[in-house]
Design a protein around this motif. Structure first.
Motif, PDB file in Angstrom:
ATOM      1  N   GLY A 149       0.797  -1.221   0.000  1.00  0.00           N
ATOM      2  CA  GLY A 149       0.000   0.000   0.000  1.00  0.00           C
ATOM      3  C   GLY A 149       0.825   1.263   0.000  1.00  0.00           C
ATOM      4  O   GLY A 149       0.464   2.252   0.645  1.00  0.00           O
ATOM      5  N   ASN A 151       2.100   4.688  -1.304  1.00  0.00           N
ATOM      6  CA  ASN A 151       1.552   5.751  -2.146  1.00  0.00           C
ATOM      7  C   ASN A 151       2.629   6.430  -2.981  1.00  0.00           C
ATOM      8  O   ASN A 151       3.706   6.747  -2.481  1.00  0.00           O
ATOM      9  N   VAL A 152       2.316   6.627  -4.256  1.00  0.00           N
ATOM     10  CA  VAL A 152       3.159   7.414  -5.152  1.00  0.00           C
ATOM     11  C   VAL A 152       2.495   8.783  -5.257  1.00  0.00           C
ATOM     12  O   VAL A 152       1.311   8.881  -5.582  1.00  0.00           O
ATOM     13  N   ARG A 153       3.259   9.834  -4.979  1.00  0.00           N
ATOM     14  CA  ARG A 153       2.668  11.172  -4.889  1.00  0.00           C
ATOM     15  C   ARG A 153       3.128  12.080  -6.037  1.00  0.00           C
ATOM     16  O   ARG A 153       4.203  11.888  -6.594  1.00  0.00           O
ATOM     17  N   VAL A 162      -2.031  11.777  -4.229  1.00  0.00           N
ATOM     18  CA  VAL A 162      -1.593  10.429  -4.577  1.00  0.00           C
ATOM     19  C   VAL A 162      -1.966  10.146  -6.040  1.00  0.00           C
ATOM     20  O   VAL A 162      -3.121  10.319  -6.429  1.00  0.00           O
ATOM     21  N   THR A 165      -0.965   3.840  -6.202  1.00  0.00           N
ATOM     22  CA  THR A 165      -0.674   3.085  -4.989  1.00  0.00           C
ATOM     23  C   THR A 165      -0.131   1.721  -5.377  1.00  0.00           C
ATOM     24  O   THR A 165      -0.724   1.022  -6.212  1.00  0.00           O
ATOM     25  N   GLN A 199       4.752   5.369 -13.138  1.00  0.00           N
ATOM     26  CA  GLN A 199       3.676   5.821 -12.258  1.00  0.00           C
ATOM     27  C   GLN A 199       3.503   7.341 -12.297  1.00  0.00           C
ATOM     28  O   GLN A 199       2.494   7.867 -11.842  1.00  0.00           O
ATOM     29  N   VAL A 203       8.040   8.585  -4.721  1.00  0.00           N
ATOM     30  CA  VAL A 203       7.893   7.753  -3.541  1.00  0.00           C
ATOM     31  C   VAL A 203       9.133   7.963  -2.674  1.00  0.00           C
ATOM     32  O   VAL A 203      10.238   8.179  -3.200  1.00  0.00           O
TER      33      VAL A 203
END
Length: 221
Positions: A149, A151-153, A162, A165, A199, A203
């Motif tokens: 879980g 998160n890629v922001r 975000v 994920t 993505q 991260v």
């Protein structure tokens, strides 16, 4: 999302890792759902056949250049392109005035055809994207993430939106790294953040499975 549009997203992120995604758009919001829009899930089992890509010339992404190259490519997946108050459809491949309420001067809109070609994952052949990776798409993964879980922001800070994920450990391509918010987790502490090409976001390096938090052989963003 139509997979062909995700391929273009990955190519842009890989070629321009520091680009803004402020006006990127995918699945339509409530306003889009009040009208016919390719941003709504509508084709086949509910495929979205349009995506927007942000204008950010400071980081190499000029939407007029991309739009013109899309038209020049004559790619059979294209339905129409909108940019800078202009629209061009497949077949004519010529710009015409666009009078919609959104001038599309902050992003280029690409709609793909509503048939199986929309999921064709062949890389987009645009000169601005440079040479493709050996597999024809985004660069090969060079790291694996840790944790579940994650998160890629959108930006290297904890309060940033975000954009993806990672459900579990994932093979990723880290295109560059930068300093951002301090993160304390899993017994580690670092302000280093990695940009993940596919993505389209950042991260914390804490979640990259490597003994060093500042990753070796990875350039600064």
């Amino acid at each position: 999302m139509a997979r062909s549009l995700e391929v273009l997203l990955a190519q842009l992120n890989a070629r321009f890792p520091g680009r803004s995604v402020a006006s990127d758009g995918s699945i339509g919001d409530a306003d889009h759902q009040k009208r016919d829009s390719d941003h709504n899930p509508w084709y086949g089992p509910g495929i979205v056949t349009a995506r927007d890509y942000t204008h950010d010339p400071e980081h190499g992404v000029d939407i007029q250049q991309i739009a013109d190259q899309l038209l020049e490519s004559r790619d059979p997946r294209i339905k129409y392109v909108i940019a800078n108050r202009q629209i061009a459809t497949a077949g004519s491949w010529q710009w015409a005035p666009y009078n919609g309420t959104n001038p599309h001067d902050k992003h280029v809109h690409l709609s793909v055809v509503a048939d199986p070609r929309c999921d064709d994952e062949q890389p987009w052949a645009l000169p601005v994207l440079g040479e493709a990776a050996p597999d024809g798409g985004a660069p090969e993964p060079n790291f694996t993430t840790r944790g579940n879980g994650v998160n890629v922001r959108k930006e290297p800070r904890l309060g940033a939106p975000v954009v993806a994920t990672l459900a579990g450990p994932t093979r990723v391509h880290v295109s560059c790294q930068t300093r951002g918010d301090q993160v304390d987790a899993a017994g580690r502490s670092s302000d280093a953040w990695a940009h993940l090409s596919a993505q389209g976001g950042y991260v914390s390096n804490i979640y990259i499975d490597h003994p060093e938090t500042w990753l070796p052989d990875v350039s600064d963003c």
